[in-house]
Motif scaffolding. Structure first.
Motif, PDB file in Angstrom:
ATOM      1  N   GLY A 139       7.681  -7.754  27.799  1.00 15.31           N
ATOM      2  CA  GLY A 139       8.122  -7.201  29.065  1.00 15.31           C
ATOM      3  C   GLY A 139       7.455  -5.888  29.413  1.00 15.31           C
ATOM      4  O   GLY A 139       7.475  -5.462  30.576  1.00 15.31           O
ATOM      5  N   ALA A 140       6.853  -5.226  28.432  1.00 14.60           N
ATOM      6  CA  ALA A 140       6.182  -3.949  28.681  1.00 14.60           C
ATOM      7  C   ALA A 140       4.752  -4.121  29.179  1.00 14.60           C
ATOM      8  O   ALA A 140       4.122  -3.152  29.617  1.00 14.60           O
ATOM      9  N   LEU A 141       4.242  -5.352  29.137  1.00 11.26           N
ATOM     10  CA  LEU A 141       2.849  -5.587  29.533  1.00 11.26           C
ATOM     11  C   LEU A 141       2.692  -5.590  31.053  1.00 11.26           C
ATOM     12  O   LEU A 141       3.578  -6.031  31.782  1.00 11.26           O
ATOM     13  N   THR A 142       1.535  -5.120  31.516  1.00 11.37           N
ATOM     14  CA  THR A 142       1.208  -5.232  32.939  1.00 11.37           C
ATOM     15  C   THR A 142       0.750  -6.660  33.220  1.00 11.37           C
ATOM     16  O   THR A 142       0.474  -7.443  32.303  1.00 11.37           O
ATOM     17  N   GLY A 143       0.643  -6.991  34.501  1.00 16.05           N
ATOM     18  CA  GLY A 143       0.181  -8.318  34.859  1.00 16.05           C
ATOM     19  C   GLY A 143      -1.206  -8.625  34.315  1.00 16.05           C
ATOM     20  O   GLY A 143      -1.467  -9.726  33.818  1.00 16.05           O
ATOM     21  N   ARG A 144      -2.101  -7.639  34.378  1.00 17.23           N
ATOM     22  CA  ARG A 144      -3.460  -7.855  33.877  1.00 17.23           C
ATOM     23  C   ARG A 144      -3.469  -8.023  32.359  1.00 17.23           C
ATOM     24  O   ARG A 144      -4.207  -8.859  31.830  1.00 17.23           O
ATOM     25  N   GLU A 145      -2.648  -7.244  31.681  1.00 16.92           N
ATOM     26  CA  GLU A 145      -2.577  -7.366  30.223  1.00 16.92           C
ATOM     27  C   GLU A 145      -2.055  -8.741  29.816  1.00 16.92           C
ATOM     28  O   GLU A 145      -2.505  -9.323  28.822  1.00 16.92           O
ATOM     29  N   ARG A 146      -1.118  -9.281  30.604  1.00 15.42           N
ATOM     30  CA  ARG A 146      -0.615 -10.630  30.325  1.00 15.42           C
ATOM     31  C   ARG A 146      -1.714 -11.670  30.528  1.00 15.42           C
ATOM     32  O   ARG A 146      -1.826 -12.630  29.764  1.00 15.42           O
ATOM     33  N   GLU A 147      -2.528 -11.470  31.569  1.00 14.37           N
ATOM     34  CA  GLU A 147      -3.623 -12.403  31.821  1.00 14.37           C
ATOM     35  C   GLU A 147      -4.620 -12.397  30.657  1.00 14.37           C
ATOM     36  O   GLU A 147      -5.097 -13.451  30.229  1.00 14.37           O
ATOM     37  N   VAL A 148      -4.927 -11.205  30.172  1.00 10.74           N
ATOM     38  CA  VAL A 148      -5.827 -11.094  29.030  1.00 10.74           C
ATOM     39  C   VAL A 148      -5.235 -11.808  27.822  1.00 10.74           C
ATOM     40  O   VAL A 148      -5.930 -12.554  27.109  1.00 10.74           O
ATOM     41  N   LEU A 149      -3.941 -11.607  27.585  1.00  9.63           N
ATOM     42  CA  LEU A 149      -3.294 -12.248  26.441  1.00  9.63           C
ATOM     43  C   LEU A 149      -3.270 -13.768  26.604  1.00  9.63           C
ATOM     44  O   LEU A 149      -3.496 -14.502  25.635  1.00  9.63           O
ATOM     45  N   ASP A 150      -2.989 -14.238  27.819  1.00 12.61           N
ATOM     46  CA  ASP A 150      -2.963 -15.687  28.053  1.00 12.61           C
ATOM     47  C   ASP A 150      -4.312 -16.318  27.710  1.00 12.61           C
ATOM     48  O   ASP A 150      -4.376 -17.364  27.057  1.00 12.61           O
TER      49      ASP A 150
END
Length: 210
Positions: A139-150
């Protein structure tokens, strides 16, 4: 067996709370009482078992599960009701309860349900807590950080991630480093594991009929 065990009683009825608290105390447990699950937000429980009145006025098991989820806490829940019908018990278990007891509480039924729930906690409690913790970190991740992780989860390299997102590899490195730091991950595998754990339904992990 129940020494030191805290039972958090949620019930709109002051009489109901008092009756349950007396029975809980006589069973050798410690009782904390709440008028409703909304009070969890004011003084969130951190250990023990929730005894949740499962009716429309109190919000029921579903409301308790949702509230604890918002607080990023997993706690075992036992539903309670007067004269519960089988459909109500099954519904509560599907929403996340690990057990169900009829009201007024009776020593034998309460102690038997507690033993079953404690066995379930011993088997799968740590797994459920890891899922909740992972969800909190995600929940602490930004949208871009989530995209990178995905994309990282799919096995993509920094160059491929950069091409997919239309950014430079250097920018990917920055987002990836921030993402790893927020997740407390030392390696890419740790980050991927956190993402997978966050996707688990904590109320369905090795669920049993108690």
């Amino acid at each position: 067996m129940f020494e030191g065990l805290v039972l958090h009683i949620t019930d709109r009825s002051s009489r109901g709370r008092a009756e349950q608290a007396r029975m809980v105390l006589s069973a050798g447990c410690h009782a904390e009482i709440y008028e409703g699950v909304e009070e969890f937000a004011d003084r969130p429980p951190t250990r023990g078992i929730v005894l949740c009145r499962d009716d429309d006025t109190s919000g029921g098991v579903g409301a308790a599960v949702e509230m604890l989820d918002r607080l990023c806490i997993w706690m075992p829940i036992i539903g309670t009701a007067y004269d519960p019908v089988p459909e109500q018990v099954v519904g509560a278990m599907r929403r996340g309860a690990l057990g169900f007891v009829g009201l007024p509480l009776r020593h034998g039924q309460l102690r038997g349900t507690l033993r079953s729930v404690l066995r379930e906690i011993e088997r799968h409690g740590a797994e459920r807590q890891r899922a909740v913790d992972a969800r909190s970190r995600m929940g602490a991740l930004t949208g871009r950080e989530r995209e990178v992780l995905d994309l990282l989860t799919e096995g993509s390299s920094n160059k491929i991630i950069a091409r997919e997102l239309g950014i430079s590899p250097r920018t990917v490195e920055i987002h990836r480093a921030n993402m790893m730091n927020k997740l407390g991950a030392n390696h890419a595998a740790d980050a991927v594991r956190c993402r997978l754990e966050a996707m688990l339904d904590v109320n369905r992990i090795a669920s049993t009929s108690i």
